[in-house]
Design an enzyme around this catalytic site. Sequence first.
Site, mmCIF file in Angstrom:
data_model
loop_
_atom_site.group_PDB
_atom_site.id
_atom_site.type_symbol
_atom_site.label_atom_id
_atom_site.label_comp_id
_atom_site.label_asym_id
_atom_site.label_seq_id
_atom_site.Cartn_x
_atom_site.Cartn_y
_atom_site.Cartn_z
ATOM 1 C CG HIS A 158 40.810 73.528 58.781
ATOM 2 N ND1 HIS A 158 41.783 73.275 59.728
ATOM 3 C CD2 HIS A 158 40.135 72.354 58.610
ATOM 4 C CE1 HIS A 158 41.712 72.005 60.102
ATOM 5 N NE2 HIS A 158 40.715 71.439 59.446
ATOM 6 C CG HIS A 195 41.783 67.651 60.601
ATOM 7 N ND1 HIS A 195 40.543 67.073 60.487
ATOM 8 C CD2 HIS A 195 42.621 66.960 59.782
ATOM 9 C CE1 HIS A 195 40.608 66.067 59.624
ATOM 10 N NE2 HIS A 195 41.847 65.976 59.180
#
Length: 340
Positions: A158, A195
């Site tokens: 991320h 994710h």
Amino acid sequence: MKVFYAPETEAHSPGFRLTHGRPASNAELPERAQRLLNGIKQLGLPVSSPPEAPRSALEKVHTKEFLAFLETAWEEWQKLPNASIEVIPNLCPQKTEARYPQSIIARAGWHFGDVSAPIGEHSWQATRRAADCAVAAANAVLEGDKAAYALTRPPGHHSNADAAAGHCLMNIAAIAVEQLRNTHARVATLDIDVHHGNGTQSIFYERPDVLTVSVHAETDNYYPFYTGYADELGRGAGSGFNQNFPLPRSTTDARWLETIAQGLERIKEFEPGALMVSLGLDAHENDPLEGMQISWEGFRKAGAMIAAAGYPTVLIQEGGYLSEDLTTSLVAFFEGYLGR
């Protein structure tokens, strides 16, 4: 298959997190590493501590300002009056209309995408050693191993070149990719974390030498929210070299595996010299983040499919949070990958 792990990564033990506006316990805890190590022991794989990678390996991915911030932020933060024990931003600058600040308070806002990755006293050492694991795994593959696994935390996918987010500090996966690029003209990534790998996408979005593929839960109402859509295909020279496969959170094994097969087909068309897999285990049906409904058998079959693709492969640990099934999910994946 070689496994690289650095015990120093367990010193990173974040406490703060916000969930729906309320302070909560952070999910990215050292116990994750111990549960994953238990899986590696069950598999009987040898574990090595990596040597320190050169700083230049980190600078191929991250800005010098971001690396300096990660390295020094905790000590500078502690000099503030009544400072919190962790570095937690309280500013959200619009970078397109701002200049790089000198204040540690302002730099915290600049270099964080959210508040899920607070920096503690040992966070820099942990993410630095995680990067060492990734470089060592990539070097093992470059030296002739068919595959190598870096058991890393905090995770990385991320974080972009200049900011930490989503429990991640440095983007460990991207560092592994750049190490592979020292030898291979083209490298592909396959991110199966529940994710979207938005940081990895951002880092390589304008490049044609790295194909980024992510299979993940739909992001219209799930982290990271702002990216991960199927129409994000790359920009400029990188147009056509980013592929997202968003899936409903109700997804079970059959559709997930079918989509991974689609991702592998796109990778085959790209003809990479090597593959980096962001190995998230948080798609499991009992993971506390409740992203998808994948079983142990689904992970086993995914491992077998990725191995059958036949690329020299670096596997980087991403998500997979505290449940009784985390160890078994890792064992199942590698049983499939190793053909057991």
